[in-house]
Write a protein that holds these residues in place. Structure first.
Motif: not given
Lengths: 370, 370
Positions: B178, B180-181, B205-206, B209-210, B212-213
């Motif tokens: 996943r 995520s940070p 990518v949830d 968390d977009r 962050y991505y």
């Protein structure tokens, strides 16, 4: 009767400032206590009541900025579980949390739904528990989920002695409550400005509505004639209501009840609103206010405010929207729920659904369905 | 035994793609069925199982983009309520939802907590129900709430036949799971690039968390040597794991278990990670991987991957992390919960708390506490 009341934990009971549901629960609780019932209130620890208080959280969730609300409401159920045998009836105001909780042999459970019911993501959960006993706070609120086992509509009521009649001489319209897209303060500003009328906005801004406030409300505050005074306490609110020429309530959402409408009327102040949700059930068009199709009609009728009778507003609350009338009806609900439900609840698969019709529109009080 | 398993509704059981918890629940369910237990699985309707399936929602919540998860999980409790008498034990994987539900006389309830437990907003709810029976998925997971009635740590296990040993000849490091940070793919990229090693990133990518991505990962993908291939299905994941030189798992959060670590080891692939949450319990430093203090140490040990023995990785899973071992331990839990708990649960005020010590670090399997 020995009554358990489960309140939402977002605000204290009564709320320190804004919070219609918690304020109504407080009025109901104190009136039930006054009538000699043994009431236990499950609420945040900063609540104030003459009932026995079971403090679920130390303070209200909004007061401490808590973002997680599921856990605390489940905790309330745990605390209820430990005391369940002490009650003759459980009256839940916490949406669907109590629904899977109830077992055969438990005290009867009745749930007053306080929110909008038109959001599709909630249909399956209500459908799953539609044989439980529900109270609506307006007939309009039921429309999206007519198949729930609705046992009554009980309109909110207020302690009228706390709401003195004002003279309405403040020469302003009042927008009161919450800054949010569905309450439409931006439309209130546009309408008032179009007519050259003064507008006072007394309202809170939740974090979720901050963007709307900045985009749609803040820019409009720069012009003349509009005053935004933030969230007001009870005394200040009463003063504002009594002096207002009218409450401007140009909502566009399925308003389940709209407590502020009866607060305004109690102070003698008529309500100008739109045909949305409960408004037609609460406001008598051309008597205690105007129920309009759109903003253009609102602008039109605001020129005819003098036709309305401030005493009629007050009398409407005295006859239809007092805490005593609300409490009478909830007492009747508490007596009816056991008698009607106990036999059904003992079998889990019996989906017997009451779809009795709503009381007639012109019913002077909200009759329990016969 | 007649066992009710309550699964989260976010993903199907097993999940169509990502979803560690639902995958573990699926493995446990099928192994319990294989052993002759009468298992009823409460899960989303698109789940596939040899157990009796009670479909709580038509499809998994993530599949239909549902944002409201409270109602569906309460509905699961309603469905459980109607069938409660059919079970010898109820095994909940849906966090705290089941906790206020249980009554004296009910089948025993045991709750496996799958999430991080260090978030202060959840402390009051766990404290309120600390006398219920809990299973942790690592000893480290317990640290923030040591006073819960922990009755066992049961490490996850996998069906090892589905995980063939790979040769590790792909000449790349793998980041899997996943974006995520807290999983820190950005750090994985920086470390790999610093050493001139190839990195393959296979991860979802949830929505949450977009940002962050886009901020931290996307810009780093522009350089050479890093390949982002999105979310992979099971077959592709196995292939990727078997060919990888190591799983790069540079997390910075209290990882409750980290299923991907045992999936990697099952394929013979060592794990390079940080001292966070469960990692020290799962990875034997300098044998099946490296458990490092920080990114600098990770960069250092990545030069020594040849010291690690791919067969040792595989053997570790064979002895400590199989679905058979996990199922043995849950069967023991199911047998113990009734024996230990029934007398306490009959009184609501008895807060008898087990705070027995953790099993020793070098315990070959996760012993139930004595």
């Amino acid at each position: 009767m020995r009554i358990a009341l489960l309140a939402p934990l977002h605000e204290a009971v009564p709320p320190h400032r804004y919070g219609g549901t918690e304020r109504v629960i407080s009025w109901l609780t104190e009136e039930l206590v006054r009538r000699g019932h043994a009431v236990t209130l499950f609420a945040s620890g900063d609540s104030r009541t003459k009932a026995r208080l079971v403090p679920v959280t130390p303070v209200a969730l909004r007061s401490c900025g808590a973002t997680e609300a599921v856990g605390p409401h489940l905790k309330a159920l745990g605390l209820l579980r430990e005391r369940l045998a002490e009650f003759d009836v459980v009256h839940s105001h916490i949406d669907f949390f109590t629904l899977p909780f109830r077992r055969a042999g438990d005290p009867p459970l009745v749930t007053t739904l306080h929110g909008r019911l038109d959001l599709p993501e909630f249909f399956p959960i209500y459908d799953a528990f539609r044989h439980e006993a529900f109270v609506s706070i307006s007939d309009a609120q039921r429309l999206p989920v007519p198949d729930l086992n609705w046992i009554a509509t009980v309109y909110h009521g207020l302690p009228i002695a706390q709401y003195p009649v004002g003279a309405g001489r403040g020469d302003y319209l009042l927008f009161l409550g919450r800054i949010s897209p569905e309450k439409r303060p931006h439309a209130a500003i546009d309408i008032a400005r179009r007519l050259g009328l003064r507008l006072v906005i007394a309202a809170k801004v939740d974090a979720v509505d901050r963007q709307y406030y900045e985009d749609a409300v803040l820019p409009r505050l720069k012009g003349p004639g509009v005053e935004y005074i933030g969230e007001t306490g009870f005394e200040e609110t009463i003063q504002l209501l009594g002096d207002a020429r009218a409450l401007l309530f140009p909502i566009h959402w399925p308003e389940p009840f709209g407590l502020v409408m009866i607060e305004a009327m109690a102070c003698g102040t008529p309500v100008v609103t739109r045909r949305c949700g409960s408004t037609r059930e609460i406001i008598d068009h051309d008597v205690t206010g105007f129920v309009c199709e759109d903003d253009d009609e609102i602008a039109l009728v605001l020129r005819r405010l003098d036709r309305l009778d401030r005493q009629a507003c007050r009398r409407t609350v005295e006859t239809r929207f007092t805490v005593e009338r609300m409490t009478d009806e909830y007492e009747a609900v508490y007596r009816r729920v056991p008698r009607e439900r106990m036999s059904r609840w003992t079998t889990s698969s019996a989906f017997t659904i009451d779809t009795t019709s709503s009381p007639p529109r012109d019913s002077p009080t909200t009759a329990l369905e016969s």
